[in-house]
Motif scaffolding. Sequence first.
Motif: not given
Length: 86
Positions: A22, A24-26, A28-29, A31, A48, A79
């Motif tokens: 999935g 990364p969230c905004r 973040r770097r 996965w 991660r 995903r």
Amino acid sequence: MSATRASVADLPDLPHARAYAGPPCRGRRLWLVVVLTCPRCGTAHAHRVGETSRLFSHRVDKACPVTGQWYRLGPVQRRKQARSRG
């Protein structure tokens, strides 16, 4: 005897774990990679991974958090692609 990171990458016979990634969230770097069945202990794990180019080319090795033995993540699917196959 525990293998080092350099020597693990040279092992062609590492077992492979099928995994889904999935993004990364905004802000973040890394996965999030989910392994549904670990080839070493048989349970699910989450890792991660920050090396995106290596992630989708089957060149990421991780250690099982239960046994400490190494395995290779692959094949890794995004995903969204994994959901559309099911």
